[in-house]
Design a protein around this motif. Sequence first.
Motif, short mmCIF file in Angstrom:
data_model
loop_
_atom_site.label_atom_id
_atom_site.label_comp_id
_atom_site.label_asym_id
_atom_site.label_seq_id
_atom_site.Cartn_x
_atom_site.Cartn_y
_atom_site.Cartn_z
N SER A 48 0.79 -1.29 -0.04
CA SER A 48 0.05 0.06 0.23
C SER A 48 0.81 1.26 -0.13
O SER A 48 2.02 1.34 0.45
CB SER A 48 -0.87 0.03 0.98
OG SER A 48 -1.63 1.21 1.33
N PRO A 49 0.45 2.34 -0.66
CA PRO A 49 1.44 3.53 -0.69
C PRO A 49 1.48 3.90 0.77
O PRO A 49 2.57 4.49 1.17
CB PRO A 49 0.42 4.50 -1.60
CG PRO A 49 -0.40 3.77 -2.25
CD PRO A 49 -0.57 2.46 -1.48
N THR A 50 0.76 4.06 1.63
CA THR A 50 0.69 4.66 2.94
C THR A 50 -0.21 3.74 3.90
O THR A 50 -0.94 2.68 3.62
CB THR A 50 -0.13 6.04 2.93
OG1 THR A 50 -1.39 6.03 2.96
CG2 THR A 50 0.80 6.85 1.98
N ILE A 51 -0.39 4.12 5.11
CA ILE A 51 -1.06 3.64 6.00
C ILE A 51 -2.06 4.67 6.81
O ILE A 51 -2.37 4.74 7.76
CB ILE A 51 -0.57 3.05 7.37
CG1 ILE A 51 0.92 2.04 6.80
CG2 ILE A 51 -1.29 2.00 8.23
CD1 ILE A 51 1.61 1.57 7.95
N ILE A 75 3.63 -3.58 3.52
CA ILE A 75 4.53 -2.82 2.97
C ILE A 75 4.01 -1.39 2.72
O ILE A 75 2.96 -1.52 2.08
CB ILE A 75 5.18 -3.29 1.68
CG1 ILE A 75 6.00 -4.58 1.91
CG2 ILE A 75 6.53 -2.30 1.03
CD1 ILE A 75 6.25 -5.30 0.54
N SER A 76 4.44 -0.43 3.41
CA SER A 76 4.16 0.92 3.37
C SER A 76 5.04 1.77 2.51
O SER A 76 5.99 2.14 3.14
CB SER A 76 3.60 1.56 4.69
OG SER A 76 3.05 2.86 4.38
N PHE A 77 5.04 2.13 1.45
CA PHE A 77 5.76 2.76 0.55
C PHE A 77 6.50 4.16 1.21
O PHE A 77 7.55 4.57 1.23
CB PHE A 77 5.54 2.81 -0.73
CG PHE A 77 6.77 3.46 -1.65
CD1 PHE A 77 7.38 2.30 -2.30
CD2 PHE A 77 6.85 4.68 -2.06
CE1 PHE A 77 8.67 2.84 -3.06
CE2 PHE A 77 7.84 5.00 -2.96
CZ PHE A 77 8.63 4.09 -3.48
N TYR A 78 5.51 4.83 1.72
CA TYR A 78 5.65 6.28 2.01
C TYR A 78 6.08 6.31 3.81
O TYR A 78 5.77 7.14 4.21
CB TYR A 78 4.56 7.32 1.68
CG TYR A 78 4.78 7.61 0.13
CD1 TYR A 78 5.94 8.22 -0.46
CD2 TYR A 78 3.92 7.00 -0.81
CE1 TYR A 78 6.10 8.22 -1.84
CE2 TYR A 78 4.03 7.27 -1.93
CZ TYR A 78 5.07 7.78 -2.73
OH TYR A 78 5.14 8.07 -3.87
N GLY A 79 5.88 5.00 4.40
CA GLY A 79 6.17 4.95 5.66
C GLY A 79 4.97 5.17 6.52
O GLY A 79 3.80 5.23 6.06
N LEU A 80 5.50 5.75 7.92
CA LEU A 80 4.50 5.90 9.06
C LEU A 80 3.89 7.48 8.83
O LEU A 80 3.13 7.82 9.92
CB LEU A 80 5.00 5.34 10.18
CG LEU A 80 5.01 3.92 10.28
CD1 LEU A 80 5.80 3.36 11.66
CD2 LEU A 80 3.69 3.11 10.28
N GLU A 81 4.45 8.31 8.23
CA GLU A 81 4.47 9.69 8.33
C GLU A 81 3.02 10.04 7.82
O GLU A 81 2.41 9.55 6.89
CB GLU A 81 4.97 10.51 7.53
CG GLU A 81 4.84 11.98 7.59
CD GLU A 81 6.09 12.96 6.86
OE1 GLU A 81 5.65 13.98 6.63
OE2 GLU A 81 6.81 12.16 6.26
N GLY A 82 2.05 10.52 8.79
CA GLY A 82 0.69 10.78 8.32
C GLY A 82 -0.25 9.36 8.70
O GLY A 82 -1.50 9.71 8.45
N ALA A 83 0.10 8.43 9.32
CA ALA A 83 -0.54 7.17 9.55
C ALA A 83 -1.55 7.62 10.28
O ALA A 83 -1.45 8.21 11.45
CB ALA A 83 0.41 6.08 9.98
N GLU A 84 -2.80 6.82 10.15
CA GLU A 84 -3.89 6.65 10.83
C GLU A 84 -3.84 5.93 12.22
O GLU A 84 -3.41 4.76 11.94
CB GLU A 84 -5.37 6.46 9.98
CG GLU A 84 -6.41 5.88 10.88
CD GLU A 84 -6.90 7.32 11.64
OE1 GLU A 84 -7.18 6.90 13.11
OE2 GLU A 84 -6.93 8.13 11.10
N PRO A 85 -3.98 6.19 13.40
CA PRO A 85 -3.50 5.47 14.49
C PRO A 85 -4.30 4.22 14.58
O PRO A 85 -3.76 3.21 14.98
CB PRO A 85 -3.78 6.46 15.67
CG PRO A 85 -3.47 7.76 15.06
CD PRO A 85 -3.93 7.67 13.78
N LYS A 86 -5.68 4.27 14.15
CA LYS A 86 -6.51 3.15 14.15
C LYS A 86 -5.81 2.23 13.28
O LYS A 86 -5.93 0.87 13.34
CB LYS A 86 -7.56 3.46 13.93
CG LYS A 86 -8.53 4.26 14.80
CD LYS A 86 -10.20 4.78 14.37
CE LYS A 86 -10.74 5.38 15.64
NZ LYS A 86 -12.04 5.83 15.16
#
Length: 352
Positions: free
Chosen positions: A8-11, A37-48
């Motif tokens: 996925s691009p993000t979480i 796999i999150s390509f753009y990492g955890l920045e801006g990730a939704e906590p849930k």
Amino acid sequence: MKKVAIFSPTINAGGAEKQACLLAKCLSEQGCSVTFISFYGLEGAEPKNVDILKSNSLIEIFIPVGSQYAKLKSITKVFREKQFDSLFNYLTFCNVFGTIIGRICGVKKIFGGIRSSRLPFKKKILERLIHNYLTDYTIYNSYSGAEFFSENGFNKKKNIVIHNCFENISPQTSRKAKDVPMIISVGRFVEPKDYLTAIKSVKILSQNNIPYRYLIVGYGKLETQIREWIERYSLKDYVEIIIAPDNIPELLDKADIYLSTSIFEGTSNSLLEALNACLPIVATDVGDNKHIVHNGQNGYLHHIGDSNSIAESLVKLLADSSLRIQLGNHGYQLLVDGFSKEKFTERYMGLL
């Protein structure tokens, strides 16, 4: 143990990202080893979403670092080391690069993921090439999306439709008759939701002295326009607007009928929320609405913009509390049978 990669691009808080996380959870609960796999990492990730991924020790979160080239190189290394049995990609970027890397590294089954009923021209061309020549299958979350892309050159034999997972189905609501029933609509205030048709429909009710309240819940650029329509049609005594509340499930529980007049939909999450609240639904026959509203069984479907017919269905439901309860209960069972976490898991496990 099946080894599965989900790319996925993000979480972040998007619908596709949430469904990707839920898929990881569901597969891990069935004993699969899942690498997310999150390509753009955890920045801006939704906590849930992060909590969903951390709910099972069989889920490993892999965050590539560095430039885009460095990230793709590290993902390739993980694919070669893990020797995945299956790969599920989400959205165009991952569909393209995940599929290419998966093919290079010998992943046995590769699934693309298109989460929209329409795509911009350039993305559609890329997706078509990947779908027709590299992926094993593409998974859509709506039949209307699968049909549209088939009509636009996508190999129909490689299409799979799995509706979104509705994870937390509430206990069935027990409803009672009311002197003044409430109609509710929930959605963004944008043109495709066609609130003008909804307002024209409820205006017909007030002209015939039928008691009701209409609650419009949402937010968006057309808020001022919607308020002007309410003023123009002399509906201030009947209609209330609530902007972006944090208690939508509670508002649905207090309502009696759900109204949707959209001119375009894929799989409507707001209609699924209405099923969860045991509400009968009056909606337009667009997108996958016919798979959510079985006409005459848990609600009524109408042509786009047909305010007179929509009003007739609202009158029928407003006048008969037992009918509202009967249709609402049928809709709740439809949600359990077709959109539950168990059904979602069963469909995906059948692909492995």
